[in-house]
Motif scaffolding. Structure first.
Motif, short mmCIF file in Angstrom:
data_model
loop_
_atom_site.label_atom_id
_atom_site.label_comp_id
_atom_site.label_asym_id
_atom_site.label_seq_id
_atom_site.Cartn_x
_atom_site.Cartn_y
_atom_site.Cartn_z
N VAL A 76 -55.02 54.36 -29.49
CA VAL A 76 -56.05 53.83 -30.39
C VAL A 76 -55.53 52.63 -31.17
CG1 VAL A 76 -57.48 54.37 -32.39
CG2 VAL A 76 -57.14 56.10 -30.63
N GLU A 77 -54.34 52.76 -31.73
CA GLU A 77 -53.82 51.73 -32.63
C GLU A 77 -53.62 50.40 -31.92
OE1 GLU A 77 -53.40 51.31 -36.67
OE2 GLU A 77 -53.94 53.08 -35.50
N ALA A 78 -52.99 50.42 -30.76
CA ALA A 78 -52.73 49.19 -30.03
C ALA A 78 -54.03 48.56 -29.53
CB ALA A 78 -51.78 49.46 -28.86
N LEU A 79 -54.93 49.38 -29.01
CA LEU A 79 -56.19 48.86 -28.48
C LEU A 79 -57.04 48.20 -29.56
CD1 LEU A 79 -57.26 51.77 -26.09
CD2 LEU A 79 -56.64 49.46 -25.40
N CYS A 80 -57.02 48.78 -30.75
CA CYS A 80 -57.92 48.30 -31.82
C CYS A 80 -57.33 47.16 -32.64
CB CYS A 80 -58.26 49.46 -32.75
SG CYS A 80 -59.28 50.74 -31.99
N ASN A 81 -56.04 46.96 -32.60
CA ASN A 81 -55.42 46.03 -33.54
C ASN A 81 -54.65 44.88 -32.90
OD1 ASN A 81 -56.23 47.35 -36.03
ND2 ASN A 81 -54.85 49.00 -35.42
N ASP A 82 -54.73 44.74 -31.58
CA ASP A 82 -54.08 43.61 -30.92
C ASP A 82 -55.12 42.52 -30.68
OD1 ASP A 82 -53.10 41.94 -28.58
OD2 ASP A 82 -51.34 43.21 -28.89
N ALA A 83 -55.12 41.49 -31.52
CA ALA A 83 -56.13 40.43 -31.42
C ALA A 83 -56.06 39.71 -30.08
CB ALA A 83 -55.95 39.44 -32.57
N GLY A 84 -54.85 39.55 -29.55
CA GLY A 84 -54.70 38.90 -28.26
C GLY A 84 -55.36 39.67 -27.14
N LEU A 85 -55.29 41.00 -27.21
CA LEU A 85 -55.94 41.83 -26.20
C LEU A 85 -57.45 41.64 -26.26
CD1 LEU A 85 -55.90 44.03 -24.01
CD2 LEU A 85 -55.88 45.73 -25.85
N PHE A 86 -58.01 41.58 -27.47
CA PHE A 86 -59.46 41.38 -27.60
C PHE A 86 -59.89 40.08 -26.92
CE2 PHE A 86 -59.63 44.79 -30.63
CZ PHE A 86 -60.94 45.25 -30.54
N HIS A 113 -46.38 53.69 -34.62
CA HIS A 113 -45.90 52.35 -34.27
C HIS A 113 -47.07 51.53 -33.75
CE1 HIS A 113 -43.77 49.18 -32.04
NE2 HIS A 113 -42.71 49.47 -32.78
N PRO A 114 -47.18 50.25 -34.10
CA PRO A 114 -48.36 49.46 -33.71
C PRO A 114 -48.53 49.27 -32.21
CG PRO A 114 -46.67 48.08 -34.73
CD PRO A 114 -46.27 49.49 -34.97
N ARG A 115 -47.45 49.37 -31.42
CA ARG A 115 -47.57 49.22 -29.97
C ARG A 115 -47.17 50.49 -29.23
NH1 ARG A 115 -45.84 44.96 -32.31
NH2 ARG A 115 -43.63 45.39 -32.03
N ARG A 116 -46.11 51.12 -29.64
CA ARG A 116 -45.72 52.41 -29.04
C ARG A 116 -46.38 53.51 -29.85
NH1 ARG A 116 -40.20 53.93 -26.33
NH2 ARG A 116 -41.56 55.73 -26.18
N ASN A 117 -47.64 53.78 -29.52
CA ASN A 117 -48.44 54.69 -30.34
C ASN A 117 -48.07 56.15 -30.22
OD1 ASN A 117 -51.51 52.75 -29.82
ND2 ASN A 117 -49.73 52.31 -31.09
N ASP A 118 -47.09 56.46 -29.36
CA ASP A 118 -46.60 57.83 -29.28
C ASP A 118 -45.58 58.13 -30.36
OD1 ASP A 118 -44.73 56.05 -28.10
OD2 ASP A 118 -43.83 57.69 -26.93
N VAL A 169 -63.47 58.29 -33.82
CA VAL A 169 -64.84 57.81 -33.63
C VAL A 169 -65.06 56.50 -34.39
CG1 VAL A 169 -67.28 58.29 -34.11
CG2 VAL A 169 -65.81 60.09 -33.16
N ARG A 170 -64.56 56.43 -35.61
CA ARG A 170 -64.75 55.22 -36.41
C ARG A 170 -64.05 54.02 -35.77
NH1 ARG A 170 -61.69 52.66 -40.01
NH2 ARG A 170 -60.14 54.33 -40.08
N LEU A 176 -65.69 48.89 -29.89
CA LEU A 176 -66.79 48.61 -28.98
C LEU A 176 -67.77 47.60 -29.57
CD1 LEU A 176 -67.36 52.25 -27.70
CD2 LEU A 176 -66.46 50.35 -26.37
N HIS A 177 -67.97 47.65 -30.89
CA HIS A 177 -68.83 46.67 -31.54
C HIS A 177 -68.26 45.26 -31.41
CE1 HIS A 177 -72.15 48.77 -33.40
NE2 HIS A 177 -71.36 49.69 -33.88
N ARG A 178 -66.94 45.15 -31.42
CA ARG A 178 -66.29 43.84 -31.38
C ARG A 178 -66.19 43.26 -29.98
NH1 ARG A 178 -60.85 45.36 -34.11
NH2 ARG A 178 -60.28 43.20 -33.63
N LEU A 179 -66.38 44.08 -28.97
CA LEU A 179 -66.31 43.59 -27.60
C LEU A 179 -67.66 42.99 -27.18
CD1 LEU A 179 -64.20 46.33 -25.79
CD2 LEU A 179 -63.50 44.02 -26.41
N GLU A 180 -67.62 41.79 -26.65
CA GLU A 180 -68.83 41.09 -26.23
C GLU A 180 -69.12 41.28 -24.76
OE1 GLU A 180 -67.82 37.14 -27.33
OE2 GLU A 180 -67.65 37.60 -29.47
#
Length: 271
Positions: A76-86, A113-118, A169-170, A176-180
């Protein structure tokens, strides 16, 4: 040097980075200059220890470029907070998003951890107050943390689980809202035991959670696959001598084919 760069990601697997993203993806690096769809998610999307992950199979069957933006330990953390990925995802014509697990997120009770979310960076004061009898000094991974909390078998554990589920969920709704780009959400359940009911249900995304985010997706599909240690797939996987224990907990080639086959219909409806 990162874990990915050392070759620990799996035998023969090159890794690469794209654009401004700080995540390491499965290589080899591919051009972003022509139209592509993308698969993104964690270990299963990356395809650890397999030659042809489901993104590769989809590309072959659909005859369309399909980038594998799976990243080890990505949640969750890496997917939601990596601007480059978006940016990479929003450049695609279609995104297949492997729904991340419940534990891999920073929340009121612990930070990851922001990238190693385990990895658990630190428990918060809320968790320390909730479990004053526990010593968190040697707890470094989210599964270890949850096992320690669950061993006390009282109502406090449900307080933590409820926070994780509401937070998931939040955060996924915001993602998903941020993905075009149209998103096919892949609810992938990886069965670690022949009897799926033996799994720790606290780590599983519930039907109610999927239902909450489903209206924000172009499509949603659920697939259950066993790990290689519970099937005959281990002999078809690529791993070093000391990596077999890890490989047994990863999905094998047959599981990747099953995932690709399940995704073909939903993808064809979108492209």
């Amino acid at each position: 040097m990162s874990y990915h760069q050392t070759g620990s990601a799996g035998a023969g697997h090159a890794v690469c980075q794209y654009g401004e993203s700080r995540l390491w993806f499965r290589g080899p690096e591919r051009s972003l200059d022509t139209v592509y769809m993308v698969c993104t998610g964690g270990d299963e999307t990356y395809g650890r220890f397999v030659e042809r992950p489901f993104a590769t199979i989809l590309e072959e069957k659909l005859d369309r470029r399909c980038l594998n933006l799976g990243s080890l330990f990505c949640g969750v953390e890496a997917l939601c907070n990596d601007a480059g990925l978006f940016k990479l995802l929003n450049m695609a014509e279609l995104c297949i998003l492997q729904a991340p697990g419940v534990l891999s997120q920073t929340n009121h009770f612990y930070r990851v951890h922001p990238r190693r979310n385990d990895r658990v960076l630190t428990p918060t004061s809320d968790l320390i107050e909730l479990y004053p009898e526990l010593d968190f000094t040697d707890v470094h991974f989210v599964h270890h943390l949850m096992s320690s909390l669950q061993s006390h078998q009282d109502a406090r554990f449900e307080v933590v689980v409820d926070e994780l589920r509401h937070n998931w969920v939040r955060k996924i709704s915001d993602l998903l809202h941020r993905l075009e780009v149209p998103v096919i959400l892949l609810g992938l359940r990886v069965l670690q035991h022949k009897d799926g009911d033996r799994q720790n249900e606290s780590t599983v995304v519930t039907p109610e959670m999927f239902e909450a985010v489903r209206p924000l997706c172009a499509d949603f599909i659920e697939v259950s696959v066993p790990v290689s240690g519970q099937s005959d797939a281990l002999e078809d996987m690529l791993f070093g001598t000391l990596q077999q224990p890890m490989a047994e907990h990863m999905i094998g080639p047959a599981a990747h084919k099953a995932i690709a086959d399940a995704l073909l219909g939903p993808i064809r409806r979108q492209i």
